[in-house]
Scaffold this motif. Sequence first.
Motif, mmCIF file in Angstrom:
data_model
loop_
_atom_site.group_PDB
_atom_site.id
_atom_site.type_symbol
_atom_site.label_atom_id
_atom_site.label_comp_id
_atom_site.label_asym_id
_atom_site.label_seq_id
_atom_site.Cartn_x
_atom_site.Cartn_y
_atom_site.Cartn_z
ATOM 1 N N VAL A 464 0.861 -1.189 0.000
ATOM 2 C CA VAL A 464 0.000 0.000 0.000
ATOM 3 C C VAL A 464 0.894 1.233 0.000
ATOM 4 C CG1 VAL A 464 -1.947 -1.106 1.151
ATOM 5 C CG2 VAL A 464 -0.188 0.003 2.526
ATOM 6 N N ARG A 465 0.368 2.322 -0.551
ATOM 7 C CA ARG A 465 1.145 3.560 -0.563
ATOM 8 C C ARG A 465 1.174 4.176 0.838
ATOM 9 N NH1 ARG A 465 -1.155 7.175 -5.312
ATOM 10 N NH2 ARG A 465 -3.128 6.246 -4.639
ATOM 11 N N ARG A 466 2.335 4.705 1.177
ATOM 12 C CA ARG A 466 2.557 5.289 2.494
ATOM 13 C C ARG A 466 2.254 6.788 2.453
ATOM 14 N NH1 ARG A 466 6.357 3.592 6.556
ATOM 15 N NH2 ARG A 466 7.328 2.184 5.039
ATOM 16 N N VAL A 467 1.556 7.281 3.466
ATOM 17 C CA VAL A 467 1.265 8.714 3.567
ATOM 18 C C VAL A 467 2.582 9.482 3.685
ATOM 19 C CG1 VAL A 467 0.248 10.516 5.021
ATOM 20 C CG2 VAL A 467 -1.019 8.400 4.586
ATOM 21 N N CYS A 468 2.709 10.542 2.901
ATOM 22 C CA CYS A 468 3.924 11.365 2.947
ATOM 23 C C CYS A 468 4.057 12.014 4.325
ATOM 24 C CB CYS A 468 3.858 12.447 1.862
ATOM 25 S SG CYS A 468 5.236 13.608 1.903
ATOM 26 N N THR A 469 5.173 11.779 4.987
ATOM 27 C CA THR A 469 5.361 12.290 6.347
ATOM 28 C C THR A 469 5.594 13.795 6.375
ATOM 29 O OG1 THR A 469 7.719 11.744 6.216
ATOM 30 C CG2 THR A 469 6.261 10.093 7.197
ATOM 31 N N LYS A 470 5.986 14.369 5.237
ATOM 32 C CA LYS A 470 6.289 15.805 5.202
ATOM 33 C C LYS A 470 5.034 16.672 5.120
ATOM 34 C CE LYS A 470 10.757 15.355 5.322
ATOM 35 N NZ LYS A 470 11.531 15.815 6.491
ATOM 36 N N CYS A 471 3.980 16.147 4.511
ATOM 37 C CA CYS A 471 2.766 16.972 4.368
ATOM 38 C C CYS A 471 1.543 16.307 4.997
ATOM 39 C CB CYS A 471 2.495 17.273 2.893
ATOM 40 S SG CYS A 471 2.185 15.817 1.859
ATOM 41 N N ALA A 472 1.780 15.311 5.855
ATOM 42 C CA ALA A 472 0.662 14.601 6.493
ATOM 43 C C ALA A 472 -0.064 15.510 7.484
ATOM 44 C CB ALA A 472 1.169 13.355 7.201
ATOM 45 N N GLU A 473 -1.380 15.450 7.443
ATOM 46 C CA GLU A 473 -2.208 16.207 8.382
ATOM 47 C C GLU A 473 -3.311 15.301 8.912
ATOM 48 O OE1 GLU A 473 -3.792 19.628 6.459
ATOM 49 O OE2 GLU A 473 -1.862 20.708 6.408
ATOM 50 N N PRO A 474 -3.785 15.571 10.147
ATOM 51 C CA PRO A 474 -4.911 14.789 10.679
ATOM 52 C C PRO A 474 -6.115 14.901 9.744
ATOM 53 C CG PRO A 474 -3.890 16.085 12.408
ATOM 54 C CD PRO A 474 -3.277 16.545 11.123
ATOM 55 N N TYR A 475 -6.848 13.822 9.638
ATOM 56 C CA TYR A 475 -7.933 13.768 8.655
ATOM 57 C C TYR A 475 -8.981 12.765 9.115
ATOM 58 C CZ TYR A 475 -10.209 12.280 4.272
ATOM 59 O OH TYR A 475 -11.123 11.942 3.302
ATOM 60 N N MET A 476 -10.243 13.037 8.806
ATOM 61 C CA MET A 476 -11.300 12.088 9.114
ATOM 62 C C MET A 476 -12.138 11.853 7.854
ATOM 63 S SD MET A 476 -12.546 10.020 11.267
ATOM 64 C CE MET A 476 -11.645 10.530 12.732
ATOM 65 N N PRO A 477 -12.119 10.638 7.323
ATOM 66 C CA PRO A 477 -12.890 10.326 6.112
ATOM 67 C C PRO A 477 -14.388 10.462 6.363
ATOM 68 C CG PRO A 477 -11.262 8.626 6.582
ATOM 69 C CD PRO A 477 -11.347 9.491 7.800
ATOM 70 N N PRO A 478 -15.188 10.496 5.296
ATOM 71 C CA PRO A 478 -16.643 10.567 5.450
ATOM 72 C C PRO A 478 -17.176 9.418 6.295
ATOM 73 C CG PRO A 478 -16.017 10.952 3.170
ATOM 74 C CD PRO A 478 -14.782 10.523 3.885
ATOM 75 N N GLU A 479 -18.163 9.712 7.089
ATOM 76 C CA GLU A 479 -18.741 8.709 8.005
ATOM 77 C C GLU A 479 -19.269 7.496 7.239
ATOM 78 O OE1 GLU A 479 -22.152 8.397 11.518
ATOM 79 O OE2 GLU A 479 -21.660 10.331 10.609
ATOM 80 N N ALA A 480 -19.844 7.746 6.041
ATOM 81 C CA ALA A 480 -20.409 6.650 5.263
ATOM 82 C C ALA A 480 -19.327 5.638 4.868
ATOM 83 C CB ALA A 480 -21.089 7.196 4.008
ATOM 84 N N GLU A 481 -18.127 6.138 4.527
ATOM 85 C CA GLU A 481 -17.035 5.251 4.149
ATOM 86 C C GLU A 481 -16.537 4.451 5.343
ATOM 87 O OE1 GLU A 481 -15.437 4.705 0.941
ATOM 88 O OE2 GLU A 481 -17.476 5.403 0.567
#
Length: 586
Positions: A464-481
């Motif tokens: 799987v692709r790894r989240v870029c550590t330099k521009c990573a920010e907290p995030y919450m996907p849509p509730e439905a997903e």
Amino acid sequence: MPQFLGEILIDSGVITNEQLKLALEIQKNDDSEGKPHKKIGEVLVENKFITEEKLYQFLAYKFNMEYIDLSSFEDIPKNVITLVPGSVAKEFGIIPLELLGKILTLVISDPTEKGKIEQDIQFRTGMDIQVMLAPKSQITDALQKFYQDTSQFESELEQMETNIMDSVDFEVGGAEEEENEDAIQSDLEKSPMVAIVKSVIINAVNKGVSDIHFEVFEKEIRIRYRLDGILKDVSGHLPSSKKNEVTAIIKTMAGLRIDEKRVPQDGRIKMKIHGREVDFRVSTLPCIHGEKIVLRILDKGNLMLDMTKLGFEEEQLKNFTKAIESPWGMLLITGPTGSGKTTTLYSALSNLNKGAVNIMTAEDPVEYNLKGINQVQIHAKIGMTFSAALKAFLRQDPDIIMVGEIRDYTVAEIAIKAALTGHLVLSTLHTNDAPSSITRLVDIGIEPFLVASSMVLVMAQRLVRRVCTKCAEPYMPPEAELKRLHFTEEELKTANIMKGTGCSICNGTGYKGRLAIYEIMPITEEISELITAGATAMDLKKKAMANGMHTLHQSARNKFLSGQTTLEEVLRVTGTGEEEWKIMNS
């Protein structure tokens, strides 16, 4: 078509008959004066007979499309924007707006081009396409706004396109000439295409690309890079009239026959780039418009041999380490091509290469040379098959044997006998998950009791692709997903979900590099008894999960919850995990 639009506008009371007649007259005069042809809608807007917004609302109605006010969007994620190269977005007059799962929403301004755009972008991205309509001026503004800070990746590729355009004559769609093969070979070193092909290859190595695709179509040679598992177009396609020249250059570099175009060929290229040697595995395939060529980049500098950094969870690493330290038995790794099996095997061998053991490998091909390990290249045409190599190994006093792949009964039988007679055997299979590997061996003719007796551990893996550590920010996907994947409130409370916003380090994608997800099934006494009894893959999976095995989907979920990858990657690589959820709740 313009008259029909005009009639709709008249019937709706938006414009008058006189305004339509005047607009048609203006359009006619422009055409007679040699000015660029304008559609009737553009003429009506320019002469203020109708607002652009009203016009596009009618177009949306007419073509049964959804109208959208693009000017209200302040931001579009960079990982969405970069799915469509700037040059392509400007050519078609489109904006990628949203990515949900595998559905990419595009905004277009010309509804008559809807089918063509859907087909082209779907082909380029591999996504399912959903199209919406917005005014042309809004798309023009959005192109300037969202593509003005193009990623470093795309900028460099566009620069490469400029260099290519300066070097050769590009007349895409012109008549093709069948070039004399001998003339091509003798003139290769003089050809500017040599520099172009090499620049494509060197640029790929610099970017950490894993594969380069040269694909011949009717009017062009498309070049694509596979970066972090995703294929991306290289800006600046070559005309198809250059196909023989490009093919001859690569074949010559790989030591292949230039005059043989009817059958696939395999070869290797070795280049010295930035002071280090890089190998390329070359594969050609005859297609209807020419030969497709794929170069697999084997850069030893990128080879990860530290098992602690591959992506194992703590318990998984413990089980894997215990298995490879067994004095005898078989360890199988399963997964599709490009899932990191070779890297995992080489990591295990490097860990075992202590100097006091004789390690022998049979590979097709040998991807990397490992110091202190005896590696054998398979050559089926001269009789050096996997089975022949294995038989020879057993007369060479081996301690550890690695077989690149178990493809048939003969290889499986010899490997299992070796595992039962005091050797540690590592190999790979192509199955979907760990339990299926057991039933696959039985299906090809190995007795269940032999499988149960010889097997130490079976492992499936994906990347799987790894989240870029330099521009990573907290995030919450849509509730439905989140609900679709059955995430619980307890899981989300302790989660550290992150998403890359896109930066120069990750080329605007939000991802940098890949990490492995694993499904590790130790062959316990209970599992061994089930195998001997002829259990199905589902029975084995249920028992292994009851014993604590994390499936590929569960491993991906854990990586998502810890902020290492995204929900989109979980879905792309492992799906929704419905089967696992049903097993856990049955």
